[in-house]
Design a protein around this motif. Structure first.
Motif, PDB file in Angstrom:
ATOM      1  N   LEU A   1     -23.637  40.139  26.042  1.00  0.00           N
ATOM      2  CA  LEU A   1     -22.524  39.484  26.740  1.00  0.00           C
ATOM      3  C   LEU A   1     -22.711  39.466  28.254  1.00  0.00           C
ATOM      4  N   ARG A   2     -23.884  39.873  28.711  1.00  0.00           N
ATOM      5  CA  ARG A   2     -24.110  39.938  30.152  1.00  0.00           C
ATOM      6  C   ARG A   2     -24.390  38.552  30.742  1.00  0.00           C
ATOM      7  N   GLY A   3     -24.226  38.458  32.063  1.00  0.00           N
ATOM      8  CA  GLY A   3     -24.493  37.207  32.756  1.00  0.00           C
ATOM      9  C   GLY A   3     -23.337  36.226  32.721  1.00  0.00           C
ATOM     10  N   LYS A   4     -22.175  36.674  32.268  1.00  0.00           N
ATOM     11  CA  LYS A   4     -21.012  35.802  32.166  1.00  0.00           C
ATOM     12  C   LYS A   4     -19.905  36.175  33.162  1.00  0.00           C
ATOM     13  N   GLY A   5     -20.183  37.133  34.038  1.00  0.00           N
ATOM     14  CA  GLY A   5     -19.199  37.525  35.037  1.00  0.00           C
ATOM     15  C   GLY A   5     -18.164  38.511  34.546  1.00  0.00           C
ATOM     16  N   TYR A   6     -18.365  39.070  33.342  1.00  0.00           N
ATOM     17  CA  TYR A   6     -17.362  39.970  32.780  1.00  0.00           C
ATOM     18  C   TYR A   6     -17.230  41.269  33.566  1.00  0.00           C
ATOM     19  N   ALA A   7     -18.344  41.819  34.038  1.00  0.00           N
ATOM     20  CA  ALA A   7     -18.282  43.089  34.769  1.00  0.00           C
ATOM     21  C   ALA A   7     -17.471  42.928  36.058  1.00  0.00           C
ATOM     22  N   LYS A   8     -17.681  41.818  36.762  1.00  0.00           N
ATOM     23  CA  LYS A   8     -16.890  41.569  37.974  1.00  0.00           C
ATOM     24  C   LYS A   8     -15.398  41.570  37.647  1.00  0.00           C
ATOM     25  N   SER A   9     -15.046  40.925  36.547  1.00  0.00           N
ATOM     26  CA  SER A   9     -13.629  40.789  36.215  1.00  0.00           C
ATOM     27  C   SER A   9     -13.001  42.103  35.785  1.00  0.00           C
ATOM     28  N   VAL A  10     -13.736  42.914  35.023  1.00  0.00           N
ATOM     29  CA  VAL A  10     -13.126  44.169  34.569  1.00  0.00           C
ATOM     30  C   VAL A  10     -12.970  45.146  35.732  1.00  0.00           C
ATOM     31  N   VAL A  11     -13.951  45.194  36.635  1.00  0.00           N
ATOM     32  CA  VAL A  11     -13.825  46.078  37.801  1.00  0.00           C
ATOM     33  C   VAL A  11     -12.700  45.576  38.711  1.00  0.00           C
ATOM     34  N   ALA A  12     -12.660  44.267  38.949  1.00  0.00           N
ATOM     35  CA  ALA A  12     -11.603  43.718  39.794  1.00  0.00           C
ATOM     36  C   ALA A  12     -10.231  43.962  39.180  1.00  0.00           C
ATOM     37  N   GLY A  13     -10.126  43.811  37.863  1.00  0.00           N
ATOM     38  CA  GLY A  13      -8.848  44.045  37.198  1.00  0.00           C
ATOM     39  C   GLY A  13      -8.379  45.476  37.335  1.00  0.00           C
ATOM     40  N   SER A  14      -9.314  46.414  37.207  1.00  0.00           N
ATOM     41  CA  SER A  14      -8.947  47.831  37.364  1.00  0.00           C
ATOM     42  C   SER A  14      -8.469  48.097  38.790  1.00  0.00           C
TER      43      SER A  14
END
Length: 290
Positions: free
Chosen positions: A228-241
């Protein structure tokens, strides 16, 4: 010569006054004592703290925690506090963390320079003032949602934690890894210190705070399954936290990541994190040597 003391309940104000001078590299020390105090009975987050005093003022601290980690904040008198805390705690040493140069020196002081490690590198320290947080479009538009995990999701998060420990921390996938990860996940859950990202009703990414204070939080354990990498998910979960933290009036966030982890650095820079110029040291020794 300094006076060495084992810190006890009542010493919190002088300890905090010292650690606040070194905020970005003292998160574990500050967060742990605030969570459980200064007594050491071997429970999670507890540790033995030795401080060096000059004229009744703390100038150096080393702690040896329940999990075997030696954590240092000792710009002076490092050998004295490190040797004293290990002798006092009587614990095995599982790793060392703190300012990078102090961690490297601590290995030598304790005679551990040649002990095999699963992780041993100075990491780049990043900082973000939360008012400058850049919110990814997918999160802002609610294409993805960031929330606290549900109880029935903890089993999956335990698997993700194990995978993170193997990939990022160099651990071996032994029979003890998942039970240890389950304890970590349950502790974070009890303290509401971890988040999941949901896309189309599927969990796709994870982030946690491994240290949390009223004014500042430290991010750790960020994990997206490889497919699931390369889709911007990590940015969103960190930003959400961090949006959650900002709603509680937290002002700043920090994290550290490896020099060679370009993907992680890109994620963090993408939401506004910048290097502080400091390096954070993290050494984890091979478990077989414990």
């Amino acid at each position: 010569m300094p006076t060495l003391r084992t810190l006890q309940p009542g010493d919190e104000v002088s300890l905090e006054a010292f650690l606040l001078q070194h905020t970005d590299t003292s998160m574990f020390l500050r967060s742990n004592w605030r969570a459980v105090g200064l007594l050491d009975q071997g429970a999670r987050f507890q540790g033995t703290y030795i401080a060096a005093y000059i004229d009744e003022t703390i100038v150096a601290v080393a702690a040896h925690f329940w999990n075997g980690m030696v954590i240092v904040q000792a710009p002076v008198h490092l050998p004295e506090v490190v040797q004293a805390v290990v002798a006092q705690s009587g614990r095995a040493i599982s790793g060392i963390s703190g300012p990078a140069a102090q961690v490297e020196a601590t290995k030598s002081i304790l005679g551990l320079s040649n002990r095999p490690t699963q992780l041993n590198e100075p990491e780049i320290l990043f900082s973000l003032t939360l008012q400058d947080l850049q919110i990814p479009q997918a999160l802002a538009s609610a294409k993805v949602q960031c929330r606290l995990p549900h109880a029935e999701e903890l089993e999956l998060l335990t698997e993700w934690c194990a995978a993170y420990n193997v990939e990022t921390l160099g651990q071996t996938d032994t029979s003890s890894l998942r039970p240890a990860c389950r304890l970590v996940i349950e502790a974070r859950h009890a303290m509401a210190m971890h988040w999941v990202l949901v896309a189309e009703d599927t969990l796709v990414s994870y982030s946690a705070f491994n240290a949390s204070l009223p004014d500042i939080v430290q991010i750790g354990g960020v994990w997206t399954p490889p497919a699931l990498r390369g889709k911007g998910y990590a940015k969103s979960v960190v930003a959400g936290s961090l949006l959650d933290a900002r709603s509680l009036l937290v002002k700043r966030a920090i994290l550290f990541t490896g020099d060679n982890n370009q993907a992680a650095q890109a994620v963090y820079r993408g939401i506004g994190f910048l290097p502080t110029g400091e390096k954070y040291g993290l050494v984890l020794f091979e478990e077989t040597q414990a």
